[in-house]
Structures are given as structure tokens and as C-alpha cells.
Design a protein around this motif. Structure first.
Motif, PDB file in Angstrom:
ATOM      1  N   ASN A   1       0.826  -1.217   0.000  1.00 26.89           N
ATOM      2  CA  ASN A   1       0.000   0.000   0.000  1.00 26.89           C
ATOM      3  C   ASN A   1       0.853   1.257   0.000  1.00 26.89           C
ATOM      4  O   ASN A   1       0.572   2.203  -0.732  1.00 26.89           O
ATOM      5  CB  ASN A   1      -0.963   0.010   1.196  1.00 26.89           C
ATOM      6  CG  ASN A   1      -2.129  -0.922   0.931  1.00 26.89           C
ATOM      7  OD1 ASN A   1      -2.394  -1.267  -0.226  1.00 26.89           O
ATOM      8  ND2 ASN A   1      -2.799  -1.350   1.985  1.00 26.89           N
ATOM      9  N   ARG A   2       1.908   1.246   0.803  1.00 23.39           N
ATOM     10  CA  ARG A   2       2.817   2.414   0.801  1.00 23.39           C
ATOM     11  C   ARG A   2       3.476   2.559  -0.567  1.00 23.39           C
ATOM     12  O   ARG A   2       3.634   3.670  -1.080  1.00 23.39           O
ATOM     13  CB  ARG A   2       3.906   2.237   1.859  1.00 23.39           C
ATOM     14  CG  ARG A   2       3.497   2.707   3.240  1.00 23.39           C
ATOM     15  CD  ARG A   2       4.520   2.259   4.259  1.00 23.39           C
ATOM     16  NE  ARG A   2       5.776   2.975   4.162  1.00 23.39           N
ATOM     17  CZ  ARG A   2       6.988   2.418   4.356  1.00 23.39           C
ATOM     18  NH1 ARG A   2       7.101   1.142   4.659  1.00 23.39           N
ATOM     19  NH2 ARG A   2       8.069   3.146   4.268  1.00 23.39           N
TER      20      ARG A   2
ATOM     21  N   ASN B   1       1.613   4.381  -3.218  1.00 29.17           N
ATOM     22  CA  ASN B   1       1.518   5.844  -3.057  1.00 29.17           C
ATOM     23  C   ASN B   1       2.753   6.580  -3.553  1.00 29.17           C
ATOM     24  O   ASN B   1       2.795   7.805  -3.513  1.00 29.17           O
ATOM     25  CB  ASN B   1       1.293   6.194  -1.584  1.00 29.17           C
ATOM     26  CG  ASN B   1      -0.134   5.872  -1.189  1.00 29.17           C
ATOM     27  OD1 ASN B   1      -1.040   6.019  -1.991  1.00 29.17           O
ATOM     28  ND2 ASN B   1      -0.319   5.397   0.032  1.00 29.17           N
TER      29      ASN B   1
END
Ligand code: UD1
Length: 375
Positions: A185-186, A189
């Protein structure tokens, strides 16, 4: 009770991070346990090492051997000598090595000859290509290791066929995928460079000596890659070994060469790519979990499960074949594929449980005759 967790080169760091975390998480149940992170220094550039420690949230290594680059013999010997010294000084009950780089084999040999138990994480992978230094590292490490932690059932079969006692083999899954799941998820981004759009670029990595050391072989690969670039822009974070050799090669304008990337930036790029072209081992596994098509620019793979179940296509090194496979991928819908069993983010914990059960029994029990529970 000390346990050495060894990391040496870029593809080791994301395999060791979940092990360190799992060992640390179990210290309340085993207070005398002291896991120590040993960095051999095989990879030393900030972009090949420090950035990975930061991205993966790994602690600073407890011991750094500073081995650096060199010929295979020089590098292996430097790691062996330095590692033997710290084994004598700290007397760990166990040494855990991962993957198939020179540091893996060097530390396994030094420890084993001192009578220290050795665990190999990612055991049993075989390319059957003895011109690959990694194949020699895998074979040597596996044959002397007391614990063989495998990522898939084909690796178990390889070890059994080589006569390995079944009680040494533990099918636990893939610690590299533990890291992927934790950080995806990081990674998603992180910004895409050069105004690239998700699903509208290809990502390229090349660093195998057989592909990059000979300028003729490297240009042949780029004959295909340049054709593919006519259809889709290609981003190419170049390994230092490859970067040194690119000046002699003709590259299409739409092949953007950039410096090696950290873990999060690369994972983010891989997850959003339309296609990945690579000669790496680990990327074949990561793309399978990400459901991103992967063309492996090699004649063989030690990770056939990624072709059987995953998104990997062994495209070879012939430009015509590479182009044919690439066009087929680009003209097809995104793949739906299966993910190998136990690639579920829990491998580090399974490994720690097996090893701690053995350590609790008392490391005076000869490791090769251990009876730790099989997973
Ligand atoms: C090593 C591993 C390979 C792994 C790869 C990932 C072996 C035999 N090979 O290959 O399995 O896939 O790491 O990258 O262990 N260099 C730098 N900075 C660094 C490290 C290397 O500039 O931090 C340059 C040096 O010129 C060095 C060359 O890269 O001589 C090769 O490095 P080395 O560690 O010998 O092998 P890799 O090709 O990185």
C-alpha cells in the motif's frame, strides 16, 4: 543465545526483514534469544543497500563486515574470513542465510565448519545451469544446511531427489512475499516518474553477467527491447554492473535509463506496470503475486512455479522470441493467475517457530539430527 541473520546483497534485504521482525516478536516468549543482523557488505552503494533498510524499516546491522566487490573468489573469501571471525567471537547457536548470492554460500560454509547450525531460507531452487554463480551457491549451501526452508513444493522435490533427509526440509512459503504484502500500500503511493500512467509502461531490469557482460549479447536483447519501446515506453532502473556497459549500446528514445531504485519505489512501479521484462529471480515471484505479466529474459529459471501458476513467461534471449512474447502479452487482457501455496505473508513467522522450537530443545542437540516440527 545469539542467532545471526545474514544479509549481503540487494535481493537479500526483503527476505531477511520479515525474519528479523518474527524473531524480535517472539522474544517475550524466549527472553534469552538475541537475534543479530549481520550485513556482509557485498552490496554497499546507498541505492543498493541503505535505501532498502530504510524502506523496509530494518534496524541498522549489528555487525557490518564491509566485504565489498571483487572477483567471485575474492568476494567469497573476504566474506568467509570476516564471518568466521565474528562467529568465533560471538559463538551464535544458529546462522540463518537467505537466497543464493555469494554471501549466502560464504557464511554457510564458515559457520558449518565451526560446527554452528545453519538454516537456509529459499532452499531447493534449481536452474540446472551450472554457468550461473547462483546455482553453485544454492547447491553448496543446501548440501551443508541443517534446516532447509522452501518456498514451493517443486523445491522440496528437488531436495528429496538430491538425497536430502526429509526431516531437514520445511515448506514454509516465501519471506520476500511477506515484505511485499506488508509494504504494497505504501509502495502504491509513490509517484510515477516522467508522467507515466499506471498500466501504460513497461519496466525493465537486467544484471545477469550472461546478459550484460558481453556487449554483443546485450545489444541483441536491446534489439528486441527497442522494438517493444515503439509500442510502449520502457523504464529501466539500471544496476551498477549494467550501467557501466550501456554506453556501447543503442537505446531507443523511449527507453528511460534511471539509477537503481529503493524497495518502495521499485515495488510501486512494478505493481502498476503493464509488463515487466527482467533477468532477476525475485522479480519473477513478485510479479506473480502482483498479477503483472513478466517476461524473463533467460533460457532457464530456478523458479518454474511462477511459470506454472503465475504470470511468468520464460522468453529466452533471442530477439525474435522476446518480441513475439511481448506482443502477445501487450495484445492480451491482464492475466488472471494463481498464487503459489503459502505465499501469504506468514513465512517469516513459520520459520521463526521451527527454529525457536529447536533452540528451546537445546542447541546441544546436533542440528543435522534435529526433530523440530515440520510445517
Ligand atoms: C549479486 C548476486 C546476484 C543478485 C544481484 C542483485 C552473486 C553471485 N550475485 O550480483 O545473484 O541477483 O546481486 O543485485 O552474489 N556494484 C556497485 N555497488 C554495489 C554493488 C555492486 O557498484 O553496491 C557493482 C560493482 O562494480 C560490482 C558489480 O556491481 O563489481 C557486481 O556486484 P556483485 O555483488 O559482485 O554482483 P551483482 O551483479 O550485484
Amino acid at each position: 543465545m545469539k542467532v545471526f541473520l545474514v544479509a549481503g546483497a540487494r535481493p537479500n534485504f526483503m527476505k531477511v526483514a520479515p525474519l528479523m521482525e518474527s524473531f524480535r516478536a517472539r522474544r517475550d516468549r524466549f527472553p534469552e534469544l538475541q537475534p543479530l543482523l549481520v550485513h556482509t557488505g557485498q552490496h554497499y552503494d546507498a541505492l543498493m543497500s541503505d535505501e532498502f533498510f530504510r524502506d523496509l524499516g530494518m534496524p541498522t546491522p549489528d555487525i557490518h563486515l564491509g566485504a565489498g566487490s571483487g572477483s567471485h573468489a575474492e568476494q567469497t573469501a573476504r566474506v568467509m574470513v570476516a564471518f568466521e571471525k565474528i562467529c568465533l567471537e560471538h559463538r551464535p547457536a544458529l546462522v540463518v542465510v537467505v537466497g543464493d548470492v555469494n554471501s549466502t554460500m560464504a557464511c554457510a560454509i564458515s559457520a558449518k565448519k565451526l560446527g554452528i547450525a545453519v538454516a537456509h531460507v529459499e532452499a531447493g531452487l534449481r536452474s540446472r545451469d551450472m554457468s550461473m554463480p547462483e546455482e553453485i551457491n544454492r547447491l553448496c549451501t543446501d548440501v551443508i544446511s541443517d534446516f532447509l526452508f522452501t518456498t514451493d513444493s517443486l523445491a522440496d522435490q528437488n531436495l528429496l531427489a538430491e538425497g536430502c533427509p526429509p526431516e531437514r526440509i520445511h515448506f514454509v512459503g516465501n519471506t520476500m512475499i511477506d515484505s511485499l504484502q506488508k509494504h504494497l500500500n505504501r509502495a502504491l503511493n509513490t509517484p510515477l516518474p516522467f508522467g507515466l500512467e499506471a498500466g501504460a509502461y513497461a519496466l525493465l531490469t537486467l544484471h545477469r553477467p550472461s546478459n550484460v557482460d558481453d556487449p554483443v549479447a546485450l545489444q541483441r536483447l536491446f534489439d528486441a527491447i527497442n522494438e517493444i519501446a515503439e509500442r510502449i515506453p520502457i523504464l529501466f532502473p539500471a544496476h551498477p554492473r549494467t550501467a557501466q556497459r550501456l554506453a556501447a549500446i543503442h537505446l531507443h528514445d523511449r527507453v528511460s535509463v534511471i539509477e537503481p531504485l529503493g524497495y518502495l519505489a521499485f515495488l510501486g512501479l512494478m505493481a502498476r506496470a503493464r509488463m515487466v521484462l527482467t533477468d532477476s529471480g525475485g522479480i519473477q515471484e513478485e510479479t506473480t503475486v502482483l498479477h503483472v505479466p513478466c517476461l524473463t529474459l533467460r533460457e532457464n529459471t530456478e523458479r518454474p512455479i511462477t511459470c506454472e501458476l503465475g504470470t511468468n513467461i520464460l522468453a529466452g534471449t533471442d530477439p525474435t522470441d522476446i518480441l513475439r512474447h511481448a506482443m502477445r502479452v501487450l495484445n492480451a487482457p491482464a492475466p488472471t493467475n494463481r498464487i503459489p501455496e503459502k505465499w501469504d505473508g506468514q513465512a517469516g513467522g513459520r520459520i521463526a517457530d521451527v527454529l525457536l522450537a529447536w533452540l528451546r530443545l537445546g542447541s546441544n542437540i546436533p542440528a543435522a539430527q534435529h526433530s523440530a516440527p515440520s510445517q
